[in-house]
Enzyme design. Structure first.
Site, PDB file in Angstrom:
ATOM      1  N   ASP A  39       0.830  -1.201   0.000  1.00  0.00           N
ATOM      2  CA  ASP A  39       0.000   0.000   0.000  1.00  0.00           C
ATOM      3  C   ASP A  39       0.867   1.255   0.000  1.00  0.00           C
ATOM      4  O   ASP A  39       1.810   1.364   0.782  1.00  0.00           O
ATOM      5  CB  ASP A  39      -0.893   0.031   1.241  1.00  0.00           C
ATOM      6  CG  ASP A  39      -1.800  -1.177   1.368  1.00  0.00           C
ATOM      7  OD1 ASP A  39      -1.388  -2.282   0.951  1.00  0.00           O
ATOM      8  OD2 ASP A  39      -2.907  -1.031   1.897  1.00  0.00           O
ATOM      9  N   ASP A  89      -3.966  -0.687  -3.561  1.00  0.00           N
ATOM     10  CA  ASP A  89      -4.165   0.394  -2.589  1.00  0.00           C
ATOM     11  C   ASP A  89      -3.244   1.574  -2.866  1.00  0.00           C
ATOM     12  O   ASP A  89      -2.514   2.047  -1.997  1.00  0.00           O
ATOM     13  CB  ASP A  89      -3.998  -0.112  -1.154  1.00  0.00           C
ATOM     14  CG  ASP A  89      -5.288  -0.702  -0.615  1.00  0.00           C
ATOM     15  OD1 ASP A  89      -6.192  -0.975  -1.418  1.00  0.00           O
ATOM     16  OD2 ASP A  89      -5.404  -0.893   0.610  1.00  0.00           O
ATOM     17  N   ASN A 122      -8.134  -3.317  -2.295  1.00  0.00           N
ATOM     18  CA  ASN A 122      -9.510  -3.135  -1.824  1.00  0.00           C
ATOM     19  C   ASN A 122      -9.961  -1.680  -1.907  1.00  0.00           C
ATOM     20  O   ASN A 122     -11.167  -1.397  -1.896  1.00  0.00           O
ATOM     21  CB  ASN A 122      -9.659  -3.642  -0.388  1.00  0.00           C
ATOM     22  CG  ASN A 122      -8.824  -2.868   0.604  1.00  0.00           C
ATOM     23  OD1 ASN A 122      -7.596  -2.871   0.515  1.00  0.00           O
ATOM     24  ND2 ASN A 122      -9.457  -2.201   1.550  1.00  0.00           N
ATOM     25  N   HIS A 123      -9.025  -0.736  -2.022  1.00  0.00           N
ATOM     26  CA  HIS A 123      -9.411   0.672  -2.137  1.00  0.00           C
ATOM     27  C   HIS A 123      -9.629   1.097  -3.588  1.00  0.00           C
ATOM     28  O   HIS A 123     -10.174   2.182  -3.807  1.00  0.00           O
ATOM     29  CB  HIS A 123      -8.369   1.570  -1.464  1.00  0.00           C
ATOM     30  CG  HIS A 123      -8.515   1.632   0.017  1.00  0.00           C
ATOM     31  ND1 HIS A 123      -9.152   2.662   0.672  1.00  0.00           N
ATOM     32  CD2 HIS A 123      -8.129   0.769   0.979  1.00  0.00           C
ATOM     33  CE1 HIS A 123      -9.138   2.435   1.977  1.00  0.00           C
ATOM     34  NE2 HIS A 123      -8.519   1.290   2.193  1.00  0.00           N
ATOM     35  N   HIS A 180      -3.285  -8.655  -3.148  1.00  0.00           N
ATOM     36  CA  HIS A 180      -3.375  -7.547  -2.197  1.00  0.00           C
ATOM     37  C   HIS A 180      -3.780  -7.997  -0.802  1.00  0.00           C
ATOM     38  O   HIS A 180      -3.122  -7.672   0.192  1.00  0.00           O
ATOM     39  CB  HIS A 180      -4.382  -6.494  -2.677  1.00  0.00           C
ATOM     40  CG  HIS A 180      -4.528  -5.367  -1.698  1.00  0.00           C
ATOM     41  ND1 HIS A 180      -3.565  -4.406  -1.530  1.00  0.00           N
ATOM     42  CD2 HIS A 180      -5.510  -5.072  -0.794  1.00  0.00           C
ATOM     43  CE1 HIS A 180      -3.942  -3.562  -0.585  1.00  0.00           C
ATOM     44  NE2 HIS A 180      -5.114  -3.946  -0.125  1.00  0.00           N
ATOM     45  N   HIS A 187      -1.965  -4.756   2.196  1.00  0.00           N
ATOM     46  CA  HIS A 187      -3.268  -4.553   2.845  1.00  0.00           C
ATOM     47  C   HIS A 187      -3.230  -4.014   4.265  1.00  0.00           C
ATOM     48  O   HIS A 187      -4.174  -3.346   4.686  1.00  0.00           O
ATOM     49  CB  HIS A 187      -4.069  -5.857   2.809  1.00  0.00           C
ATOM     50  CG  HIS A 187      -5.509  -5.699   3.211  1.00  0.00           C
ATOM     51  ND1 HIS A 187      -6.295  -4.658   2.780  1.00  0.00           N
ATOM     52  CD2 HIS A 187      -6.313  -6.452   4.011  1.00  0.00           C
ATOM     53  CE1 HIS A 187      -7.511  -4.783   3.276  1.00  0.00           C
ATOM     54  NE2 HIS A 187      -7.545  -5.858   4.021  1.00  0.00           N
TER      55      HIS A 187
END
Length: 874
Positions: A180, A209, A241-242, A301, A384
């Site tokens: 990230d 991310d 996930n973002h 991720h 993550h």
């Protein structure tokens, strides 16, 4: 294979860790944190950092649960109308010119050299505004048209890629794995300048991310895409996930685009294109291997899905969805859950918990081992989450699972960022060589001075002589972590106020309204299931040995203030207003008070009469809050509101016990008990305290004298007062009189406040604590996602669409056994959010909601006023 060749069942190796090559004295900026292998968080910081990370995890878990339980409207969202996006950005040509990536990075360094660090203490949705180009970005940096052109070129590449990339690590080449980065462009520039620019021998894999939680996600994406273009096959980007329409709208990327391109169509169209078109095309994972396939590493991720999942199954998933988070696990397919877990899951030690959705299904060491065996891989490499030891790289699950996180000082927790470098190792042909680079990038001004020659080799890099040292950064991290933890706890207090009040009043058997600080924190810890962090918060909140718990609970409120709506949307402190009103009415004659409340004298109080009464007493409460207060009284009573109910509410609802002198005698304890016994007896006997007061007022002057009180008590409740002496009656009279203005006569307000039963007071207080904005605040990401589904390119909804979203929120509340808003309360929220035309600027409205500490705000305003007075007097 290596184990079998060596006749062994276990491999021992060490992960080589080194700081990024620097030649300046480390004590200037990095301190001990860059001495990798010995790095540790500042002593004041590690526990708060863990709390801040826990708050983030719990908040995201709740958000995922809400999104997965949402029934979204079945609508065909219109395609974005790109039209003629503005051009003319001074760096457009550079951005779109092949071979310009290195120069582009240097220009970004120049443009943002004075930018602030991310404001970790601000509202999550607004962190993306932490940059210096508000509303001028298109004219001073990149135009919307150039950004769209860059995305469109890259989209053609991504949509042809499989879900799982197959990447071969040649002998003599390296793969750099970044976790990230969250819009922290300074970390990316720092890595590129020290490890090197992408090439055939140095391949970068960014494990998702990239967006949210920082102010430079856009530039970071554009720079990575330029590097992809200039070094084909040397830069790979996976989805995190973002990179999700629901998450990016809540955690800063949407705010970043709108703050850079304005709140007009340009920012909205670009956000729509990113989330609906571009992000869904990103691959989900990568499979790294040497030329002979003697070792393989799976890169993703989040984590691995539960069950015996193969890489081939992952390859067959349909990944082209704007939001993997919104795939509901209760109604979704196994493929939906698999996609969600790839982006959200976290590794855990020990046994898998019974219920573990939200942020994905956690996976254990056994799960990791089974996945590796089923797919012939040596390692699972993921991102993550910041490693729990605040390092940049972390190994667990018998060294099979490696977490790499590349955003330094993420959320202000003081962590190191990491980059994992993987290469072939001739000494152990069955396993790759792993090297961890860990660092903390300097702030923008210092970064510019260090890298102003546009990414020279690390040996040429010099470090500025001035800047903030490690101690300052450590303290900054402590403050930011505490702010984030405090924000989470305040949200939980607002969510659970009624349960907290019930728990506190059950302990306060004497109905003193106070509890020890230790007792308060114990109740909060058990009720909220938050065992840690109370010592730091108690010190910050300035809690004494004893705490007035109702006032303390009321300090934390959900407010909204939209300047465009004017006074109608301003949130006022209703408890404080009611307290002030009670004080002003404490010695008003009974007849006068009743005429002011019940103008038509029918014994009932309509909403119009209630609003008029508050306005006549100069209480400037917005219409929506007045309606919510009226609704709270109705809810507490379960029937139509009578004039006596309003009088009782005014007398009992208060943040403080009294605003008058204490009783002259020392008998307040027994007098209070006797007064409550009188109230209970009157309720059982007649149930109408107002008519009792009027009957006891023999001379009809609207007050009770000592003689009237004594005679009435002896006549109607002798079993309670027949043992009282004349002196005792005087003490009782003094106690009742001190509930307002102490003047040897008892008003209706004083009488009701003294004898009002405890359960009536608690019911009124709990009803008022159930603030109408609470569920709207807690469900704001879900409401935003629901409304964006009508038209993702706009921030405007009709009142009907907004009401539909609120009703869907109510459905979720009821399904979880929580109290939903009534129709009138829903109408109040709509009235507050809508403009004069009936349209709702829902993103602006939802983002304006805040949990605030009203006490801290009052103290701040008071300090500001004192400072102003001092300056004027000077």
């Amino acid at each position: 294979q290596f184990c079998q060749q060596k006749g062994s069942t276990q491999v021992h190796f060490s992960l080589q860790k080194s700081p990024l090559a620097v030649t300046w004295p480390q004590a200037k900026y990095a301190g001990t944190a860059l001495q990798v292998g010995k790095a540790s968080a500042p002593a004041c910081h590690s526990s708060l950092a863990q709390l801040a990370m826990k708050a983030e995890t719990l908040t995201e878990d709740s958000l995922c649960d809400q999104l997965q339980g949402m029934s979204f409207p079945v609508v065909q969202a219109p395609a974005p109308q790109l039209g003629q996006l503005p051009d003319g950005g001074p760096l457009d040509t550079l951005l779109l010119s092949p071979g310009s990536a290195r120069q582009l990075a240097g220009q970004m360094l120049e443009v943002f050299k004075n930018d602030p660090a991310p404001n970790w203490g601000c509202f999550p949705a607004l962190v993306g505004q932490c940059h210096s180009k508000h509303n001028v970005y298109g004219k001073q940096v990149f135009s919307p048209r150039a950004v769209h052109a860059m995305l469109s070129q890259a989209e053609d590449i991504f949509k042809k890629q499989p879900n799982v990339l197959r990447l071969t690590v040649d002998e003599g080449s390296k793969v750099v794995l970044l976790g990230d980065t969250h819009g922290q462009l300074e970390d990316v520039l720092w890595i590129l300048s020290n490890i090197g620019m992408p090439s055939e021998r140095l391949v970068y894999v960014v494990i998702g991310d990239i967006v949210d939680r920082g102010g430079h996600a856009l530039e970071e994406l554009l720079l990575l895409l330029a590097l992809m273009r200039d070094a084909p096959g040397c830069v790979h980007i996976l989805r995190g996930n973002h990179e999700d329409s629901s998450i990016a709208a809540e955690y800063g990327f949407k705010a970043e685009l709108e703050s850079k391109f304005g709140f007009g169509p340009e920012g909205r169209v670009l956000f729509h294109y990113f989330t609906q078109v571009f992000f869904p095309k990103l691959p989900l994972a990568a499979l790294l291997a040497d030329e002979k396939q003697t070792w393989r590493a799976f890169v993703v991720h989040g984590g691995i899905p539960s069950g015996n999942v193969t890489v081939e199954q992952i390859d067959r998933l349909s990944r082209f969805v704007p939001s993997a988070t919104s795939l509901c696990h209760s109604r979704g397919t196994p493929e939906d859950r698999m996609l969600h877990n790839l982006l959200w899951s976290d590794p855990i030690e020990g046994i898998l918990p019974q219920c573990a959705w939200g942020r994905g299904q956690p996976f254990t060491a056994i799960d990791t081992k089974q996945f590796c065996q089923a797919n012939g891989v040596s390692y699972l490499i993921r991102a993550h989450q910041p490693p729990p030891n605040l390092q940049g790289v972390f190994m667990q699950h018998e060294n099979r699972c490696i977490t790499v996180f590349s955003a330094s000082n993420y959320g202000g927790i003081g962590n190191l960022a990491g980059a994992l470098i993987l290469s072939c190792n001739s000494a152990t042909p069955g396993f790759p060589r792993l090297e961890a680079k860990e660092f903390r990038a300097p702030a923008w001004p210092q970064l510019f001075e260090a890298l102003r020659n546009v990414f020279p080799s690390s040996e040429q890099v010099g470090f500025p002589k001035q800047g903030r040292g490690p101690a300052a950064k450590a303290q900054e991290g402590c403050d930011a972590s505490l702010v984030q933890w405090e924000q989470y706890v305040m949200e939980q207090i607002c969510r659970n106020k009624v349960a907290l009040l019930k728990a506190l009043t059950s302990i306060d058997v004497e109905d003193t309204g106070k509890i020890s600080c230790e007792g308060l924190t114990k109740v909060f810890a058990s009720t909220l299931d938050i065992p840690d962090g109370w010592g730091e918060l108690a010190r910050k909140w300035g809690l004494g040995a004893e705490v007035s718990y109702l006032a303390f609970l009321h300090n934390f409120q959900i407010t909204s203030c939209l300047s465009s709506k004017g006074a109608d949307c301003t949130h006022v402190d209703v408890f404080e207003c009611m307290t002030q009103l009670r004080v002003s009415l404490s010695d008003v004659q009974c007849h006068t008070l009743l005429r002011g409340i019940d103008k038509n004298k029918d014994g009932k109080v309509t909403f119009e009469e209630f609003s008029s009464f508050l306005a006549s007493n100069l209480l400037d409460i917005p219409v929506w809050q007045t309606a919510a207060l009226y609704e709270a009284l109705y809810t507490a009573l379960g029937r139509s509101i009578a004039v006596e109910d309003v009088c009782m509410a005014l007398s009992l609802i208060s943040t403080r016990p009294a605003h008058a002198p204490k009783p002259k005698s020392n008998a307040s304890s027994w007098a209070k008990r006797v007064a409550k016994q009188i109230g209970e007896a009157l309720r059982l006997w007649e149930g109408r305290w107002l008519t009792t007061f009027q009957r006891w007022d023999a001379n009809l002057d609207g007050y009770l004298s000592f003689e009237e009180l004594q005679a009435s008590l002896l006549r109607e409740v002798p079993e309670i007062v027949n043992t009282l002496t004349p002196a005792d009656f005087l003490d009782l009279m003094d106690y009742i009189d001190c509930q307002g203005l102490q003047n040897q006569r008892i008003s209706l307000m004083e009488f009701l406040r003294a004898i009002g039963p405890r359960d009536v007071k608690q019911a009124l207080q709990m009803a008022l604590l159930g603030e109408v904005l609470k569920p709207v605040y807690l469900y704001r990401p879900v409401l935003k996602s629901y409304l964006l589904s009508f038209d993702p390119s706009k921030n405007v909804a009709t009142s009907e669409q907004f009401m539909a979203a609120l009703r869907e929120m109510n459905r979720q509340l009821l399904s979880q056994g929580e109290l939903a808003l009534s129709e009138s309360q829903l109408a109040c929220v709509c009235e507050m959010a809508a403009d004069s035309s009936g349209k709702v600027q829902f993103c602006s409205f939802l983002d304006s909601l805040r949990v605030v500490d009203m006490r801290a705000q009052r103290d701040k305003h008071k300090a500001g006023l004192m400072s102003l007075c001092a300056s004027l007097s000077f």
